[in-house]
Scaffold this active site. Structure first.
Site, PDB file in Angstrom:
ATOM      1  N   GLU A 209     -25.520 -63.753  22.408  1.00 35.83           N
ATOM      2  CA  GLU A 209     -25.575 -62.316  22.693  1.00 35.83           C
ATOM      3  C   GLU A 209     -26.088 -62.011  24.089  1.00 35.83           C
ATOM      4  O   GLU A 209     -25.603 -61.080  24.743  1.00 35.83           O
ATOM      5  CB  GLU A 209     -26.464 -61.619  21.657  1.00 35.83           C
ATOM      6  CG  GLU A 209     -26.561 -60.123  21.816  1.00 35.83           C
ATOM      7  CD  GLU A 209     -25.260 -59.402  21.533  1.00 35.83           C
ATOM      8  OE1 GLU A 209     -24.954 -58.437  22.255  1.00 35.83           O
ATOM      9  OE2 GLU A 209     -24.535 -59.802  20.600  1.00 35.83           O
ATOM     10  N   GLU A 210     -27.062 -62.787  24.585  1.00 35.78           N
ATOM     11  CA  GLU A 210     -27.746 -62.413  25.825  1.00 35.78           C
ATOM     12  C   GLU A 210     -27.577 -63.403  26.973  1.00 35.78           C
ATOM     13  O   GLU A 210     -27.726 -63.016  28.128  1.00 35.78           O
ATOM     14  CB  GLU A 210     -29.247 -62.225  25.556  1.00 35.78           C
ATOM     15  CG  GLU A 210     -29.580 -61.288  24.401  1.00 35.78           C
ATOM     16  CD  GLU A 210     -29.097 -59.854  24.593  1.00 35.78           C
ATOM     17  OE1 GLU A 210     -28.502 -59.568  25.652  1.00 35.78           O
ATOM     18  OE2 GLU A 210     -29.297 -59.041  23.692  1.00 35.78           O
ATOM     19  N   SER A 604     -25.168 -47.762  23.059  1.00 34.53           N
ATOM     20  CA  SER A 604     -26.047 -48.923  23.208  1.00 34.53           C
ATOM     21  C   SER A 604     -27.192 -48.545  24.158  1.00 34.53           C
ATOM     22  O   SER A 604     -27.949 -47.620  23.858  1.00 34.53           O
ATOM     23  CB  SER A 604     -25.257 -50.134  23.684  1.00 34.53           C
ATOM     24  OG  SER A 604     -25.960 -51.327  23.425  1.00 34.53           O
ATOM     25  N   ASP A 679     -24.350 -52.619  11.919  1.00 32.51           N
ATOM     26  CA  ASP A 679     -24.606 -53.142  13.264  1.00 32.51           C
ATOM     27  C   ASP A 679     -25.636 -54.270  13.179  1.00 32.51           C
ATOM     28  O   ASP A 679     -26.756 -54.061  12.703  1.00 32.51           O
ATOM     29  CB  ASP A 679     -25.136 -52.007  14.138  1.00 32.51           C
ATOM     30  CG  ASP A 679     -25.138 -52.333  15.625  1.00 32.51           C
ATOM     31  OD1 ASP A 679     -25.249 -53.514  15.963  1.00 32.51           O
ATOM     32  OD2 ASP A 679     -25.048 -51.388  16.433  1.00 32.51           O
ATOM     33  N   HIS A 710     -21.748 -52.890  15.810  1.00 29.97           N
ATOM     34  CA  HIS A 710     -22.044 -52.330  17.125  1.00 29.97           C
ATOM     35  C   HIS A 710     -20.766 -51.870  17.821  1.00 29.97           C
ATOM     36  O   HIS A 710     -20.811 -51.043  18.729  1.00 29.97           O
ATOM     37  CB  HIS A 710     -22.762 -53.375  17.979  1.00 29.97           C
ATOM     38  CG  HIS A 710     -23.513 -52.790  19.140  1.00 29.97           C
ATOM     39  ND1 HIS A 710     -24.487 -51.828  18.997  1.00 29.97           N
ATOM     40  CD2 HIS A 710     -23.415 -53.014  20.482  1.00 29.97           C
ATOM     41  CE1 HIS A 710     -24.978 -51.500  20.183  1.00 29.97           C
ATOM     42  NE2 HIS A 710     -24.329 -52.199  21.096  1.00 29.97           N
TER      43      HIS A 710
END
Length: 739
Positions: A209-210, A604, A679, A710
């Site tokens: 994800e990051e 977001s 989400d 999301h």
């Protein structure tokens, strides 16, 4: 049975919202515009994606859907004949059956923001003779010459990839790394011992994800070894997500490391392709727990890893001896705020034989490409400060040239050719907009991807000398109108901000229009671009009688280290200041902007900003729509949140000032909250926290809970269409009449 009066209140708000958004019987032209926009995915469906040149440059392979469907098929363009052929379709494999995805594959696609179906990716052998595709968790080998399709053994595979020599496929099944031998179509598990919390060869949540790292295993250049990640999530907080529309289905379980809580414990092992004992790589994992990058591509170059400390303020690049697991340091970097990862290329990029490597760094205040010796010593800087680095394309060692993306204008991306020996480069793509290149392995053919300010976009096939050899066919529909965008820079304050204004197509000079600030305003992303197609949705919003404004302030990338890191320790004050400062400067420049009627909307981080702007600055923002907002940063993930705010145990003030709950008593303006119930990135918990706090504070608000994740609405254009109608009707209600 007890009834929660707070939830009843939310239901009443939701009911009133739906009542206010009922559609007229006949669909007008504006509504048809957005329906078409939703059904065509902003006119991107039908365009070639995942394009890849064959090693000899004789053909281009690519995926493409129809103009209004999201099922991807596999195609080939023969450059000698100019003929396109369809290699394989999902229907050839599935027949009339529906495509099914495992929970693991759904999660991987969510992390990668993939909403297409069919063949969402493919792999190609180094000799270009065979292809690998996945459908419903099964693997299929395709011979390019005769299109013969062979189903490989096993099921529920994720992340399949050819070995460099093309004789085997590695893939992950049930948390274990497997190898399938293509000569005998036999498969073996290389790892064992996977449990619900212990897996092999898949990346953990924050890596996917990051960190922009979705791989969990890596082939050695000689195809005889594999490095793989072991992930222990036994200490990670467990979260559950239930689908309210399917109460008969058990909730889905997730390991989610929220800020300040334990991360997954990760280590890296090396194992022979034939199986056997794993050699574990040794580094100070207690000091550097994040395994951010793993590179093992070039023959003669070492397996290389980049590890970071939890605060992301120190990192070490290490060369690994696969035979022993021992490591040696190549370089270290530190930053008192945080260290960004280069998410545009795999760094380091080793040159032939491992004699030198390319490295990218912000250590001098801006991204640069460096050339370093095999021991990590700096040889020279290849790009100057202010170049606006965007990513490495390829090194052509025969000619001593580096193809690299960059632009001093943060709204654009160009491709440059720069000598490895040092010296000025040449801009190969001068047209205003965003460009990228791909070179064939023999460097004789190039793919030129472009998305420009004049609205043109596509993929051109070029010879190395620049001659056009062809182009990839798009079956996408063209927009019926092009956005009326003005790109500008604000003036009048201590800083200038890049901005975009989108006016209605029936704009009348001398008239004042309400303003919609379409915002992100957070780290990692800019919203002002020289690609005209990126403003199609903004044009629809503008055509409802608004001027849509976009701004990039401090905290966003592409304007140097200090500009981006100004938000350390506080994710809202500077972002809010800059958006308002830029908005006021635009109002002074453009009298048609009615700054007494400003709405704000985003998703977001943009949803977080919209909620905060509505709460804290009612003097500027008269209504706000917050989509999937982060409300309390203690409940967002470790790697993202702690990069900017530190650990909550050490910096509680940073979390308090950045929390929307701190300001609920200040709400004076209409606020609409929108969130996907399932989400698994920004949990629905966030919106409920704000809704509960606002209710207890006696503050009215509206809420739209949506089915989906999301990417709520991304898989169903009708959902996206209805959502936007609700949003614009909300703004119509609160902004169309001057106060």
């Amino acid at each position: 049975m007890l009834i929660n009066h707070r939830l009843v209140r939310l239901g009443l708000c939701l009911s009133s919202l739906f009542a206010a958004s009922r559609l007229p019987a006949a669909e007008d032209a504006n509504l048809a515009f957005f329906r078409n926009l939703a059904e065509t995915r902003s006119y991107t469906l039908g365009r070639p994606v995942s394009s890849r040149l064959t090693p000899d440059g004789s053909a281009v392979l690519f995926l493409r859907s129809g103009a209004r469907d999201r099922v991807l098929h596999l195609y080939e363009l023969d450059l000698a004949t100019g003929q396109e052929r369809e290699l394989i379709t999902p229907a050839q494999i599935l027949g009339s059956a529906e495509e099914t995805l495992s929970a693991e594959e759904k999660a991987r696609r969510e992390r990668a923001r993939v909403t297409a179906r069919g063949f969402t990716r493919f792999d190609l052998t180094k000799d270009g003779s065979r292809l690998l595709v996945t459908l419903s968790g099964k693997l299929y080998l395709v011979n390019r010459a005769d299109l013969r399709v062979t189903e490989l053994p096993g099921k529920n595979w994720i992340d399949p990839r050819f070995s460099p020599d093309g004789t085997a496929v590695a893939a992950v099944q049930d948390g274990e790394l497997h190898v399938i031998d293509l000569a005998g179509l036999t498969e073996r598990a290389l790892t064992s011992g996977a449990t619900e919390t212990l897996t092999h060869a898949t990346a953990e949540f924050v890596a996917q994800e990051e960190m922009d790292r979705r791989e969990g295993y890596w082939w050695s250049p000689d195809s005889q070894w594999l490095a793989y990640q072991q992930t222990d999530e036994s200490g990670v907080e467990t979260r559950y997500i239930a689908d309210p529309l399917r109460p008969e289905v058990a909730p889905t379980k997730f390991a989610y490391p929220k800020a300040g809580s334990p991360n997954a414990v990760v280590r890296l092992g090396v194992i022979a392709r034939a199986g056997g004992e794993t050699r574990w790589v040794q580094w100070d994992a207690a000091k550097y727990p994040y395994l951010t990058r793993i590179v093992w591509k070039e023959a003669g170059a070492p397996l290389t890893i980049l590890v970071q400390d939890r605060a992301q303020q120190h990192q070490v690049l290490l060369a690994v001896d696969p035979a022993t697991g021992q490591t040696r340091e190549l370089l270290q970097e530190s930053d008192p705020a945080w260290l960004n990862l280069d998410d545009t290329a795999l760094m380091p990029l080793w040159l032939e034989g491992g004699r030198q490597f390319l490295w990218t760094t912000e250590s001098r205040g801006d991204w640069q490409v460096e050339l370093r010796d095999a021991d990590g010593r700096l040889v020279r800087e290849l790009t100057p400060l202010g170049f606006g680095y965007r990513g490495v394309v390829k090194v052509v060692e025969e000619t001593g040239e580096l193809y690299v993306k960059g632009s001093a204008d943060p709204r654009e991306t160009h491709v440059w050719k720069i000598p490895l020996a040092g010296g000025p480069g040449t801009d190969l793509t001068p047209a205003r907009g965003n460009h990228s290149l791909q070179l064939s392995e023999n460097n004789r053919v190039l793919l030129h991807f472009f998305n420009l300010l004049d609205g043109s976009s596509g993929t051109a096939v070029l010879a190395a000398d620049g001659r056009k050899l062809g182009e990839l066919k798009s079956v996408a529909e063209d927009p019926p109108v092009w956005p009326q965008v003005e790109l500008t820079q604000t003036v009048g304050g201590p800083r200038s901000y890049y901005a975009a204004l989108v006016r209605p197509r029936n704009f009348q000079p001398g008239r004042k229009y309400p303003v919609l600030l379409s915002v992100y305003a957070g780290p990692t992303t800019t919203v002002v671009s020289s690609s005209l197609r990126s403003y199609l949705k903004d044009q629809w919003m503008a055509d409802q009688g608004y001027i849509v404004v976009k701004l990039d302030g401090r905290g966003t990338p592409r304007r140097g280290r200090d500009w981006e890191r100004a938000v350390r320790g506080n994710l809202i004050d500077i972002a809010l200041n800059d958006q308002i400062e830029g908005l006021l400067a635009l109002g002074a420049q453009y009298p048609e902007l009615d700054l007494q009627r400003v709405g704000v909307t985003g998703w977001s981080f943009g949803g977080y900003f919209s909620a905060m702007a509505t709460l804290r600055r009612p003097d500027i923002f008269k209504a706000g729509v917050a989509g999937a907002p982060v409300i309390t940063w203690e409940n967002y993930d470790t790697h993202y949140t702690e990069r900017y705010l530190g650990l909550p145990q050490e910096n509680p003030g940073a979390y308090q000032v950045s929390s929307a709950l701190t300001y609920v008593d200040q709400l004076e303006r209409p606020l609409l909250l929108v969130h996907g119930l399932t989400d698994d990135n920004v949990y629905f918990q966030h919106t409920l926290q704000l809704a509960d706090a606002l209710f207890m504070a006696g503050k009215p608000f509206e809420i739209l809970p949506m089915t989906g994740t999301h990417m709520a609405g991304a898989e169903n254009p009708l959902i996206s269409y209805r959502e936007e109608l609700l949003v614009i009707n909300f703004f119509n209600q609160h902004l169309k009449s001057p106060e």
